[in-house]
Design an enzyme around this catalytic site. Structure first.
Site, mmCIF file in Angstrom:
data_model
loop_
_atom_site.group_PDB
_atom_site.id
_atom_site.type_symbol
_atom_site.label_atom_id
_atom_site.label_comp_id
_atom_site.label_asym_id
_atom_site.label_seq_id
_atom_site.Cartn_x
_atom_site.Cartn_y
_atom_site.Cartn_z
ATOM 1 N N VAL A 69 0.875 -1.178 0.000
ATOM 2 C CA VAL A 69 0.000 0.000 0.000
ATOM 3 C C VAL A 69 0.908 1.222 0.000
ATOM 4 C CG1 VAL A 69 -1.728 1.330 1.271
ATOM 5 C CG2 VAL A 69 -1.884 -1.174 1.186
ATOM 6 N N ARG A 110 -3.003 3.015 6.744
ATOM 7 C CA ARG A 110 -3.886 3.135 7.918
ATOM 8 C C ARG A 110 -5.323 3.512 7.524
ATOM 9 N NH1 ARG A 110 0.362 1.029 9.070
ATOM 10 N NH2 ARG A 110 1.851 1.783 10.636
ATOM 11 N N ARG A 111 -5.745 3.063 6.356
ATOM 12 C CA ARG A 111 -7.119 3.320 5.926
ATOM 13 C C ARG A 111 -7.895 2.022 5.670
ATOM 14 N NH1 ARG A 111 -6.600 8.526 1.756
ATOM 15 N NH2 ARG A 111 -4.836 9.521 2.802
ATOM 16 N N GLY A 112 -7.321 0.896 6.074
ATOM 17 C CA GLY A 112 -7.994 -0.384 5.906
ATOM 18 C C GLY A 112 -7.909 -0.959 4.514
ATOM 19 N N LEU A 162 -5.392 -2.614 3.018
ATOM 20 C CA LEU A 162 -4.798 -3.940 2.957
ATOM 21 C C LEU A 162 -5.825 -5.013 3.312
ATOM 22 C CD1 LEU A 162 -2.403 -5.780 2.499
ATOM 23 C CD2 LEU A 162 -1.688 -5.373 4.869
ATOM 24 N N SER A 180 7.021 -10.307 4.870
ATOM 25 C CA SER A 180 8.182 -9.447 5.074
ATOM 26 C C SER A 180 8.255 -8.981 6.523
ATOM 27 C CB SER A 180 8.118 -8.246 4.131
ATOM 28 O OG SER A 180 6.895 -7.546 4.289
ATOM 29 N N GLU A 181 7.117 -8.826 7.174
ATOM 30 C CA GLU A 181 7.061 -8.503 8.603
ATOM 31 C C GLU A 181 6.106 -9.477 9.286
ATOM 32 O OE1 GLU A 181 7.495 -4.209 9.990
ATOM 33 O OE2 GLU A 181 6.493 -3.946 8.068
ATOM 34 N N TYR A 234 0.244 -10.381 8.999
ATOM 35 C CA TYR A 234 -0.724 -11.270 8.356
ATOM 36 C C TYR A 234 -1.471 -12.208 9.296
ATOM 37 C CZ TYR A 234 1.252 -9.388 4.128
ATOM 38 O OH TYR A 234 1.656 -8.523 3.146
ATOM 39 N N PHE A 288 7.240 -17.791 -4.127
ATOM 40 C CA PHE A 288 6.491 -17.205 -5.244
ATOM 41 C C PHE A 288 6.398 -15.699 -5.044
ATOM 42 C CE2 PHE A 288 3.770 -19.434 -2.198
ATOM 43 C CZ PHE A 288 3.136 -18.375 -1.573
#
Length: 431
Positions: free
Chosen positions: A106, A112-114, A116, A140-141, A145, A431
């Site tokens: 994003v 911070r707007r939802g 994702l 990545s972090e 998730y 992937f």
């Protein structure tokens, strides 16, 4: 602010691509040495893609195996991701469809707007509609998730071994042979070898189209540490049963000089494994081996006279899994023993999963049935179930971590015995 989540048209593809981290030049990996990289740099340089590269990417994603999703805010692309269609080997060595989430980002000005969550929901819905009851990604972090029901399911290590400490416990007569080959020959060998390996290894993933093309330049380290060398092992019949990709970088820094970097290594049997490591750990004019993307149950340590010689320098999660259809997923895999449990599962995204499930499992198969009124033996979320699914994480560990609850004494031990695998799940390719 008008928000729309949908696939992109061909005319919108370049704008879509510029929202992805690997194209935009924005950070895409944590800033520390990685378990997937054998070089000395902490992470690849963040360089925006050239127009020529963008044209190539446009052609690549206009394919059946790549399904892009974008978040449009007031008509402009603000976030983007995509799903690739692959297969994963699950316990019992069944190969089932997996929706692979990849290249997610994003733009910083729209965070911070939802967005994702909306993108992820659209992609997971798409997977369910296509019959993909599993979704996976490489995070990545690690804090992102889990909120979407993903849990880390495979793990990898990076290790180092000094050449002077690499003596083997036993001598070994190799009936096969080792060959250094050019990239085109190696590419063909890897394509066949990986298909054989993934048929035998839980957690392994099928490759995307074009994976082995241009193998000589693939994965060139960010620090420019030199070209790839390709080593094959052939059995007594002349068939390839093992391969390694390594580099011998030059460095002006004595601390980094003399390192042989292994970035890919796969074998079909112990003989090929022993022969390949025997050469790589005793290569002339080197002083140490650095190996990346290695499984957590690496046998090499137990082949050495000095079992402490291998130093793990980085360990991290690799593949994260998300069960999209719990019934289909639990019935698709095999189990190490027989048992029956009622699992009380919570899932914030899909109410069809958030219920009590009776799992009746055995070596010959399993049935998973939604039940009402039954007392639960174990309570957990779909993220924990994702971590447990391949057998690489023990439910006993999650119990002691407070990540699941046991309502019937001994139920977690039963679940542990059902899910356990002889080898740790591992995926050498992503992937």
């Amino acid at each position: 602010m008008a928000i729309e989540i949908r696939p992109v048209t061909r005319a919108e593809t370049k704008e879509y691509l510029r929202a992805l981290p690997f194209v935009s030049g924005l950070p895409q990996e944590e800033p520390e040495p990685s378990a997937w990289y054998a070089g000395a740099a902490a992470w690849p340089p963040q360089i925006p893609a050239t127009d020529e590269a963008l044209e190539q990417y446009v052609e690549e994603i206009q394919s059946d195996w790549y399904r892009p999703q974008a978040a449009f805010v007031d008509g402009k692309v603000a976030g983007a991701s995509g799903i690739v269609s692959v297969e994963i080997t699950v316990p019992g060595l069944q190969r089932v469809p997996l929706g692979g989430v990849t290249s997610t980002g994003v733009l910083p000005t729209y965070r911070r707007r939802g967005l994702l969550r909306k993108i992820m929901t659209a992609m997971l819905d798409d997977c369910r509609e296509r019959g993909e009851f599993l979704a996976g990604l490489s995070a990545s972090e690690a804090t992102i998730y889990g909120r979407y029901g993903f849990g880390p399911a495979t793990f990898q290590q990076r290790w180092e071994l000094r050449r002077t400490d690499a003596a083997f416990r036993d001598t070994f007569d190799d009936p096969g042979s080792l060959q250094l080959v050019e990239a085109p020959i190696a590419a063909g060998a890897w394509a066949t070898l990986h298909e054989q390996v993934r048929a035998e290894r839980v957690g392994e993933i099928s490759t995307l189209p074009g994976k082995w093309e241009g193998l000589g330049a693939a994965g060139l380290p960010a620090d420019g540490s030199g070209p790839a060398h390709h080593l094959l092992h052939l059995n007594a019949s002349g068939e390839v049963d093992g391969a390694a990709l390594f580099r011998l970088p030059w460095s002006a820094d004595p601390a980094q000089a003399g390192a042989l970097q292994v970035s890919a290594f796969e074998t079909l049997n112990l003989g090929a494994y022993r022969a390949l490591w025997g050469l790589l750990t005793d290569f002339d004019l080197t002083n140490r081996v650095v190996a990346a993307k290695r499984p957590v149950d690496e046998p090499l340590r137990w082949m050495l006279k000095n079992s402490r010689a291998i130093k793990v320098t980085r360990a991290r999660d690799n593949l994260w899994l998300r069960l999209l259809d719990v019934q289909a997923a639990l019935e698709a895999r095999a189990y190490a023993g027989a048992g029956s449990l009622v699992l009380d599962l919570s899932d914030d995204l899909y109410g069809s999963n958030a219920r009590k499930w009776r799992l009746d499992a055995g070596p010959d198969g399993a049935t998973c049935t939604a039940v009402s009124g039954a007392s639960a033996d174990i309570s957990l979320t779909v993220a924990e179930l994702g971590s447990l699914y391949l057998g690489g994480v023990s439910p006993v560990v999650l119990l002691h971590a407070g990540r699941l609850a046991e309502h019937t004494a001994g139920a977690v031990s039963v679940l542990d015995a059902l899910l356990r695998q002889d080898r740790a799940p591992h995926n050498a390719v992503g992937f």
